[in-house]
Write a protein that holds these residues in place. Sequence first.
Motif, mmCIF file in Angstrom:
data_model
loop_
_atom_site.group_PDB
_atom_site.id
_atom_site.type_symbol
_atom_site.label_atom_id
_atom_site.label_comp_id
_atom_site.label_asym_id
_atom_site.label_seq_id
_atom_site.Cartn_x
_atom_site.Cartn_y
_atom_site.Cartn_z
ATOM 1 N N VAL A 3 4.625 -48.243 -71.005
ATOM 2 C CA VAL A 3 4.766 -49.655 -70.645
ATOM 3 C C VAL A 3 3.853 -50.530 -71.492
ATOM 4 C CG1 VAL A 3 3.081 -49.754 -68.735
ATOM 5 C CG2 VAL A 3 5.077 -51.233 -68.691
ATOM 6 N N SER A 4 2.657 -50.030 -71.826
ATOM 7 C CA SER A 4 1.735 -50.855 -72.598
ATOM 8 C C SER A 4 2.162 -50.949 -74.060
ATOM 9 C CB SER A 4 0.297 -50.327 -72.478
ATOM 10 O OG SER A 4 0.195 -49.019 -72.984
ATOM 11 N N THR A 5 2.654 -49.858 -74.612
ATOM 12 C CA THR A 5 3.063 -49.894 -76.023
ATOM 13 C C THR A 5 4.259 -50.815 -76.235
ATOM 14 O OG1 THR A 5 2.279 -47.643 -76.303
ATOM 15 C CG2 THR A 5 3.743 -48.494 -78.004
ATOM 16 N N ALA B 285 1.710 -45.331 -68.322
ATOM 17 C CA ALA B 285 0.878 -46.420 -68.840
ATOM 18 C C ALA B 285 1.057 -46.564 -70.350
ATOM 19 C CB ALA B 285 -0.598 -46.179 -68.505
ATOM 20 N N LYS B 286 1.129 -45.434 -71.027
ATOM 21 C CA LYS B 286 1.287 -45.465 -72.479
ATOM 22 C C LYS B 286 2.618 -46.137 -72.857
ATOM 23 C CE LYS B 286 0.143 -43.027 -76.538
ATOM 24 N NZ LYS B 286 -1.186 -42.721 -77.059
ATOM 25 N N SER C 198 -3.150 -37.923 -64.619
ATOM 26 C CA SER C 198 -1.798 -37.837 -65.160
ATOM 27 C C SER C 198 -0.889 -38.899 -64.533
ATOM 28 C CB SER C 198 -1.241 -36.448 -64.846
ATOM 29 O OG SER C 198 0.146 -36.421 -65.034
ATOM 30 N N THR D 199 2.592 -38.882 -65.552
ATOM 31 C CA THR D 199 3.874 -38.438 -66.097
ATOM 32 C C THR D 199 5.044 -38.867 -65.206
ATOM 33 O OG1 THR D 199 2.729 -36.496 -66.930
ATOM 34 C CG2 THR D 199 5.130 -36.392 -66.868
ATOM 35 N N LEU D 200 6.083 -39.369 -65.838
ATOM 36 C CA LEU D 200 7.272 -39.804 -65.095
ATOM 37 C C LEU D 200 8.211 -38.626 -64.850
ATOM 38 C CD1 LEU D 200 7.839 -43.023 -67.224
ATOM 39 C CD2 LEU D 200 7.031 -42.976 -64.853
ATOM 40 N N TYR E 58 5.977 -40.059 -75.853
ATOM 41 C CA TYR E 58 4.642 -40.104 -75.217
ATOM 42 C C TYR E 58 4.559 -39.190 -74.004
ATOM 43 C CZ TYR E 58 4.465 -44.392 -77.987
ATOM 44 O OH TYR E 58 4.529 -45.308 -79.005
ATOM 45 N N PRO F 162 11.017 -36.079 -64.950
ATOM 46 C CA PRO F 162 11.987 -35.791 -66.015
ATOM 47 C C PRO F 162 13.419 -36.120 -65.578
ATOM 48 C CG PRO F 162 10.540 -33.885 -65.642
ATOM 49 C CD PRO F 162 10.295 -34.868 -64.523
#
Lengths: 285, 285, 285, 285
Positions: free
Chosen positions: C97-99, C94-95, C15, C17-18, C89, C20
Amino acid sequence: MAKSSFEYVKTFELSDTLLPNTWIVVRLDGKCFHKFSEDHNFTKPNDVRALKLMNYAAFTVFREFNDLLMAFGQSDEYSFVFKKHCTVYKRRAAKLVSTITSKFSASYVFYWSKFFGEEQLKYPPSFDGRIVLYPSEENLIDYMKWRQADVHINNLYNTTFWTLVKEGKLSPAQAEKRLCGTVSGDKNEILFKEFNINYNDEPEIFKRGTLLLKKHINMNESYKCVSVIVDVHDDMLKEKFWTYHKDLLFMKSKQNFIYDGPITEIISEQLQEKYISKSDINNSL
Amino acid sequence: MAKSSFEYVKTFELSDTLLPNTWIVVRLDGKCFHKFSEDHNFTKPNDVRALKLMNYAAFTVFREFNDLLMAFGQSDEYSFVFKKHCTVYKRRAAKLVSTITSKFSASYVFYWSKFFGEEQLKYPPSFDGRIVLYPSEENLIDYMKWRQADVHINNLYNTTFWTLVKEGKLSPAQAEKRLCGTVSGDKNEILFKEFNINYNDEPEIFKRGTLLLKKHINMNESYKCVSVIVDVHDDMLKEKFWTYHKDLLFMKSKQNFIYDGPITEIISEQLQEKYISKSDINNSL
Amino acid sequence: MAKSSFEYVKTFELSDTLLPNTWIVVRLDGKCFHKFSEDHNFTKPNDVRALKLMNYAAFTVFREFNDLLMAFGQSDEYSFVFKKHCTVYKRRAAKLVSTITSKFSASYVFYWSKFFGEEQLKYPPSFDGRIVLYPSEENLIDYMKWRQADVHINNLYNTTFWTLVKEGKLSPAQAEKRLCGTVSGDKNEILFKEFNINYNDEPEIFKRGTLLLKKHINMNESYKCVSVIVDVHDDMLKEKFWTYHKDLLFMKSKQNFIYDGPITEIISEQLQEKYISKSDINNSL
Amino acid sequence: MAKSSFEYVKTFELSDTLLPNTWIVVRLDGKCFHKFSEDHNFTKPNDVRALKLMNYAAFTVFREFNDLLMAFGQSDEYSFVFKKHCTVYKRRAAKLVSTITSKFSASYVFYWSKFFGEEQLKYPPSFDGRIVLYPSEENLIDYMKWRQADVHINNLYNTTFWTLVKEGKLSPAQAEKRLCGTVSGDKNEILFKEFNINYNDEPEIFKRGTLLLKKHINMNESYKCVSVIVDVHDDMLKEKFWTYHKDLLFMKSKQNFIYDGPITEIISEQLQEKYISKSDINNSL
């Protein structure tokens, strides 16, 4: 009392799962143990009572975790090595490091008088913990060697330093100056030539620290072998240690290392727990 | 002894720095305290000795960290709240959570007999710890409310359950069945109508848990005010608590909350430490 | 084809997750853009085509994410700011920053010729991305100011440097030496006294970078106001920007900032998309 | 312009270093590629142009990173495997995943027309990326097998589905129903008995996806062997692949796998780059 309206705060607790299939090392270090050791009259350079208490606290941790492969301690630090496939606490980092540190610290206080007798514990000590992951056997072995090399280096220095101070009547500052820039050979020579001390004859527990391992003891004929945690002072810097224990790091079920060393207090206690009512316990030891 | 050839293993220790400018909450929970409380004859539903020991252990943690804003405990858990700008241990997560848990656990054992007297501690207990970050005042206040609402819900349930068992002569299974599906009002009514117990009259420490805060006490005229850690049972679910303490969460230097509540053992002890030789200490209390 | 026997490898994905309730900033930087700009004959010190392409690529990212509050770009970097309560997301780092980086990079290539015309793109450029969280309004505003102060400092330097080289006929090394140790005032003076250039008259896009924001445009009477992404060059170092936009960072639903600036190409394109067949579009502009 | 007073915001960027000595896998997935493939008239169930473009984009990534061991692609996804000791970008997760995704996405757009000819790219696509670490050779091989087993399962399903639709004149819903609950054998039988299609004869690129590897090609006598990235469709589910390539995962310097397969476009292009002016290039091919 709408508890549910506050429960969203739980979502702020983020996952800290450790990478699977890596050896987990939890290392504890005493906080301010320089002062703690002075406040409690620790013998210099090594206090056997203190080392035995560290080992015993580590032993109480060790017996609670099936997934522990080994533990190694020296001075005021202890490292615990969990097997690669360990899933205890779902490999959550904070839970692991805090539980181990907590159990160790509580045991240290609880068993203080067992080792220190009349010397009163003046205040509760504390330890910090950290977690490091090792992905390969080589890395993990190097970790163990690193910690044991550290014992050697520190102990040779401290032994020489305190001999210069106690027997050589140097002030600490003079002793420090004397040792500045010396290598191992120099220190061995000081001890031998000036004080007739052969460093090799120093107790193993001082020179090598203590390693906790699970082994088997063959009891007398009528009994099967018994699994115990043993406290040894093996030389992990030698390859033969790792050759002999080559399955140790990959233990999937029960490993089968036979122990034929001395029956230490830690071992004796475990044997008694298991055989307390049996007449042959004393014979076998 | 080429220690340096092993030192590369240090690079496997990764950074676990916590995001700056967020409140850090460290929460501890007793491990297997259901069994621990039975093994040590805790009174049900609440054992004052155990709660006071928890508070005292938390107090020993609190006095060691200048950056602690408050701590809140109930049953076998305790939460410690560090101020947003706290930089202790460079905000390293494992170091923080393990040190707090260690100090708390060691203190719990060390001070056991201070609260439990003749009741012997049979084995060292342990606690696990976790860290949660809160970025806003609202989130943090909701966290505190969440924990205190939890005290209320659990204590009302436990009080009713144990009254049904002890005075109502129900079996635990019958008591559980009786309470199944009841809301707060139902439990209050059972206590009042069947056992003549007004839940509101229960001790605050049971109903609300214990909050540790730094406050000031005005000593008699000749002395300045004295900073102490106070143990109170304020109702954090009420807005007026947060209105009164509105600067509490944003403390940059010294806050100035004046305390005029009862002088508890924890407070008294601090005052004595500071004024032990002064004649007026007794007067002022 | 026992796919299931391999699926355990999925558990190695941990995981990320940033936390909240914190503002998420994704910042992109061009890789090796010094070389890229030379290979593609970028005008020095600023190439309007390149800046407009950056803005347009950022605009294509912006219109895809409802949770974006603003974006700020200069030179070969762009920062995207997501609102605090954003759950896109599931806040997976990672999802996210990459997207964002992917969409930006693909758009940069796709729209190259729209801005560079005959100048051929010789090879695909790339950008790296990073994520930073800001827990408070103050921290986020300081981030935006930090990036805009950076534009100012770099652009004043670059403008003076290239003026010395191009018009002052200094070599790059001479120009660098000339500027060594100068402060802003010195550079302004060089430009003004030696080259009759008033730095304040330089284009805003060079001096301040470009800010993308969601605003409303009042069309003529028969139409409601229209929501558009605007590209502006406001001065975020001035408090009045933040006073005027004080709800910007806390947008929960639709904010209502009215835009009355020039109709840029980016804005015009959006209006045309929405009103392409309507006769009054030209009037309103 | 006190830039320095804002620079503290840099401290909010936290370390995301990946554990050393583990294989790093970066996997990209197309976003909304179902729609994208329809918008661009992709042939069903496989579009060779699209697969070749994916491979070519992966090839442009591969040639930029010396530390890449292999890459594997299928449909709209691509996995890149970095060697264990890779230290590129200091193993920073966000930097790695974003740079790879960026380069891939920019290349996908840049080389679109090379593979799609007259078919216009209507809008820039995007990809998301993720990072997974594998600590052991076994885990990494299982990862590769997992992705390739996935190709097989999807492609057999899709081939049968589209044959039922295109040649069997079933509606998509009917075809879906027909395949519900079928195993591999059933689908092979449908293809063979009803449509006279031997699934084994389908192109390897469809059945197995594409693997990029670094190999050597022996040029004619006067030349040394040449290192190239090859695009192959080997069966990684067979042990013999891993036996043959047993040093592949442990490459420290140059590995020495000789390639004697067909000269694909990707290979040919690399040979031409290296030998463009040499007359014997055509002979050697």
